[in-house]
Design a protein around this motif. Structure first.
Motif, mmCIF file in Angstrom:
data_model
loop_
_atom_site.group_PDB
_atom_site.id
_atom_site.type_symbol
_atom_site.label_atom_id
_atom_site.label_comp_id
_atom_site.label_asym_id
_atom_site.label_seq_id
_atom_site.Cartn_x
_atom_site.Cartn_y
_atom_site.Cartn_z
ATOM 1 N N TRP A 150 0.805 -1.216 0.000
ATOM 2 C CA TRP A 150 0.000 0.000 0.000
ATOM 3 C C TRP A 150 0.840 1.268 0.000
ATOM 4 O O TRP A 150 0.417 2.301 -0.546
ATOM 5 N N ARG A 158 -5.313 5.589 -3.027
ATOM 6 C CA ARG A 158 -5.653 5.335 -1.630
ATOM 7 C C ARG A 158 -6.801 6.233 -1.173
ATOM 8 O O ARG A 158 -7.716 5.791 -0.468
ATOM 9 N N HIS A 159 -6.788 7.496 -1.589
ATOM 10 C CA HIS A 159 -7.851 8.423 -1.206
ATOM 11 C C HIS A 159 -9.173 8.041 -1.877
ATOM 12 O O HIS A 159 -10.251 8.154 -1.266
ATOM 13 N N ALA A 162 -10.643 5.107 0.052
ATOM 14 C CA ALA A 162 -11.197 5.541 1.346
ATOM 15 C C ALA A 162 -12.508 6.291 1.147
ATOM 16 O O ALA A 162 -13.481 6.084 1.893
ATOM 17 N N ARG A 163 -12.553 7.175 0.153
ATOM 18 C CA ARG A 163 -13.753 7.977 -0.090
ATOM 19 C C ARG A 163 -14.919 7.107 -0.547
ATOM 20 O O ARG A 163 -16.055 7.238 -0.060
ATOM 21 N N LYS A 165 -15.258 3.860 -0.132
ATOM 22 C CA LYS A 165 -15.630 2.928 0.933
ATOM 23 C C LYS A 165 -16.546 3.601 1.944
ATOM 24 O O LYS A 165 -17.511 2.999 2.440
ATOM 25 N N LYS A 166 -16.264 4.845 2.263
ATOM 26 C CA LYS A 166 -17.103 5.579 3.212
ATOM 27 C C LYS A 166 -18.532 5.705 2.685
ATOM 28 O O LYS A 166 -19.510 5.506 3.433
ATOM 29 N N VAL A 263 -13.348 -0.763 -4.436
ATOM 30 C CA VAL A 263 -13.341 -1.079 -3.007
ATOM 31 C C VAL A 263 -13.179 -2.581 -2.796
ATOM 32 O O VAL A 263 -12.455 -3.026 -1.885
#
Length: 334
Positions: A150, A158-159, A162-163, A165-166, A263
């Motif tokens: 990673w 990576r961002h 995360a975005r 997935k949220k 994701v």
């Protein structure tokens, strides 16, 4: 091509060697399923292999035309790699060509694909007596080491993960990663696939066979991402010999904006690194641009055609094609 029965110790050694092979190179089973898919009977193809202290360590399945003038590898778009694992040394390739001419005395051309850059180099080093080789790039293979995986990925990827997935968590999304296939899971796979951007499979038989085979061998990692219990992304990975091969991906187009496939890929990578302790992630064939975000390096895959130079027709074909290849290379440089 008939093979002598191995001694008990040889059988044990061969069994141990097989555990290191990639799932798509398992002895017999992969080729049997592929042969049925392309309409070949078991008598229509034969195995090409060299003598070895560990019989059955690797095989290549070939089929020929009615007259035995040409032979081809038993492979198509479902084939991810061709050749032994680990690669065969030049001396074994020489033995293989000797067996080919013994089995098909009139054979004047052999076509193998897809062949890795490593395997191509070994083939060229073998300098097969009486044969000329021509290689043409046909695809690419992306791979990544799992060491510090990673940290080597871009901050943008990576961002994004995360975005997305949220957002999916807010919708109550769940992820299931299974090692054993079931009827509901198989139905979920096809449900997503049929709603994805993927072209329709010619037949589901080969993939269904693959899911069953990988499940029974313990190499299957089937990931499904659900939203409100509806499958919206599926991925079939195959794990063996420390390698996690990303074989099939699909995502329901209605949910593209949420990037469930992205994701799910991240979750699958985390799973195989933590649970299976793999050292390599392999995206197999294809030069899709998005693969560069997930992988470290790219190497070409080739179609290798071998011409029997003591045959006038084959010699002429080899000479003409080699000249065309060199002219194309010269034009590209200019």
């Amino acid at each position: 091509m008939a093979e002598p029965e191995a001694a008990p110790q040889q059988q044990a050694d061969a069994s141990q060697a097989m555990t290191s092979l990639q799932p798509w190179q398992q002895r017999g089973l992969w080729y049997q399923a592929l042969a049925r898919f392309v309409g070949l009977a078991e008598s229509d193809y034969f195995y090409l292999q060299a003598e070895s202290d560990t019989p059955g360590c690797w095989q290549l399945a070939l089929y020929s035309d009615d007259h035995g003038l040409q032979a081809k590898s038993l492979s198509n778009y479902y084939s991810c790699a061709l050749g032994p694992t680990p690669p065969a040394p030049p001396a074994q390739w020489q033995q293989c060509f000797q067996r080919l001419t013994a089995h098909l005395p009139k054979c004047r051309q052999l076509q193998l694909e897809p062949v890795s850059a490593t395997e191509l180099s070994l083939l060229q080093d073998a300098q097969i007596p009486g044969w000329g080789l021509l290689a043409v790039p046909i695809s690419q293979n992306w791979q990544a080491s799992t060491a510090d995986y990673w940290s080597k990925r871009s901050s943008q990827l990576r961002h994004t993960i995360a975005r997305k997935k949220k957002k999916l968590d807010q919708l109550g999304a769940t992820i299931s990663i299974s090692t054993v296939i079931s009827e509901p899971l198989q139905q979920h796979y096809w449900q997503v696939y049929q709603r994805s951007w993927k072209p329709a499979e010619p037949t589901p038989d080969f993939i269904n066979q693959l899911l069953q085979q990988a499940s029974s061998q313990g190499t299957l990692r089937l990931g499904v991402l659900y939203i409100a219990e509806q499958p919206v992304a599926v991925q079939c990975w195959l794990v063996a010999g420390g390698v996690a091969a990303i074989y099939k991906l699909a995502q329901d187009q209605q949910f593209d904006a949420l990037s469930p496939g992205t994701v799910l890929t991240a979750a699958m990578a985390d799973y195989v690194m933590a649970q299976d302790q793999v050292h390599t992630l392999d995206f197999l064939t294809g030069d899709d641009a998005y693969k560069a975000q997930w992988m470290d390096s790219c190497s070409p895959l080739y179609r290798v055609t071998a011409f029997r130079l003591n045959n006038p027709i084959a010699l002429l074909q080899f000479t003409v094609l080699r000249l065309k290849t060199r002219l194309q290379q010269l034009r590209s440089k200019l």
